[in-house]
Design a protein around this motif. Sequence first.
Motif, PDB file in Angstrom:
ATOM      1  N   PHE A  95       0.861  -1.195  -0.072  1.00 54.04           N
ATOM      2  CA  PHE A  95       0.060  -0.107  -0.143  1.00 54.04           C
ATOM      3  C   PHE A  95       0.885   1.266  -0.102  1.00 54.04           C
ATOM      4  CE2 PHE A  95      -2.650  -3.416   1.814  1.00 54.04           C
ATOM      5  CZ  PHE A  95      -3.633  -3.312   1.072  1.00 54.04           C
ATOM      6  N   GLY A 101       0.004  -0.304  -5.673  1.00 51.49           N
ATOM      7  CA  GLY A 101      -0.525   0.373  -6.985  1.00 51.49           C
ATOM      8  C   GLY A 101       0.665   0.307  -7.716  1.00 51.49           C
ATOM      9  N   ARG A 110      -6.346  11.052  -5.681  1.00 55.37           N
ATOM     10  CA  ARG A 110      -6.834   9.885  -4.705  1.00 55.37           C
ATOM     11  C   ARG A 110      -8.410  10.127  -4.764  1.00 55.37           C
ATOM     12  NH1 ARG A 110      -2.473   8.297  -5.237  1.00 55.37           N
ATOM     13  NH2 ARG A 110      -0.835   7.715  -3.595  1.00 55.37           N
ATOM     14  N   ARG A 134      -0.779   4.088  -4.876  1.00 58.50           N
ATOM     15  CA  ARG A 134      -1.818   3.717  -5.550  1.00 58.50           C
ATOM     16  C   ARG A 134      -1.687   3.660  -7.004  1.00 58.50           C
ATOM     17  NH1 ARG A 134      -7.236   5.181  -4.061  1.00 58.50           N
ATOM     18  NH2 ARG A 134      -6.589   4.928  -1.740  1.00 58.50           N
ATOM     19  N   ASN A 169       1.259  10.046   0.812  1.00 62.60           N
ATOM     20  CA  ASN A 169      -0.160   9.516   0.868  1.00 62.60           C
ATOM     21  C   ASN A 169      -1.174  10.573   1.212  1.00 62.60           C
ATOM     22  OD1 ASN A 169      -0.348   6.824  -0.567  1.00 62.60           O
ATOM     23  ND2 ASN A 169       1.710   6.647   0.537  1.00 62.60           N
TER      24      ASN A 169
END
Length: 350
Positions: free
Chosen positions: A117, A242, A348, A120, A337
């Motif tokens: 993670f 991702g 996002r 992405r 992130n």
Amino acid sequence: MTSRRSFLKKAGMVGAAGAATVAAPAVHAQSKTKIKWRLQTYAGPALAEHVIKPSIDSFNKVANGEMEIELYFADQLVPTGELFRAMQRGTIDAVQSDDDSIAAPVDISVFGGYFPFATRYSLDVPALFHQWGLNEIWTEAYGEVEGVTWLSAGAWDPCHFNTVNPIRSLEDLKGLRVFTFPTAGRFLSRFGVVPVTLPWEDIEVAVQTGELDGIAWSGITEDYTVGWADVTNYFLTNNISGAWCGSYFANTEKWDALPAHLQELFRLCMDSSHYYRQYWYWGGEADLRVNGTKLELTSIPDEEWAQVEAEAVKFWDEIAAETPRTAKVVGILREYNAAMAKAGRPYRYT
């Protein structure tokens, strides 16, 4: 007139001889030994056709005889897990792989391949390296290792499961024998997955013989490209990352010996490779989900998959506790992130 023709004929012969004499040094210069490198990629032949071969073909063409790079595929010269040591020794001159798979003896190797993670989208990788400080951290880490120079990182595809039997819940992961990357396997084992290490070229047969239940090594583009879609039946749309993070490395002595213009040419060809993969994977992942006929798509419900994401937070904490440098990388990943989430669409969506 006869005397004049004789004179001109003799002059022409002398001129031709003189031209041959002048041309001789040029012929000699062309025959000198050119620089030769042996580069091994993590990828098998079908995959290498996309992830590296076009850029190496371009390099060899533009180098114009000054240098030639011989490209070798997964495990062709040495096993992938021994690539780093082989490069240090000079057995091979350069490598394309992730830090994790080649057992790079640096603390940040855990972030190569699929760090759960961390990203992405594929564009997250170059943004992190070029704009959020990872270039400097990787340069520092490999600067502490003798004999190998880290050159450049780029993004590949996301990490999904493709399996013989369907995955529709976390319960379906338990006992699943899967070919995957070291760090990804370390994380997935928390959910009962059994990571299996095999040579890349043996994976398809291992699925057919039942030695493997599936693969968590790529996105759907690779599944179709390398033949894994022919021996598995299902593709899980949930992913643990991702984008794969891979790099180019070179034997330091061989890299330092290159003339500056050939170093720059190699950098340009690495960038060309990174760019090619950006659109090849991005387009392929969407197209094959919609139009592919070999793999049935399955999903784990979001509320259940949230358990995997929560576990990743704990995993990040454990990695951050290993060294000050891994803590620094984890800190950057968190900040990045958070910034992407705050930025919202299109960075996002959730």
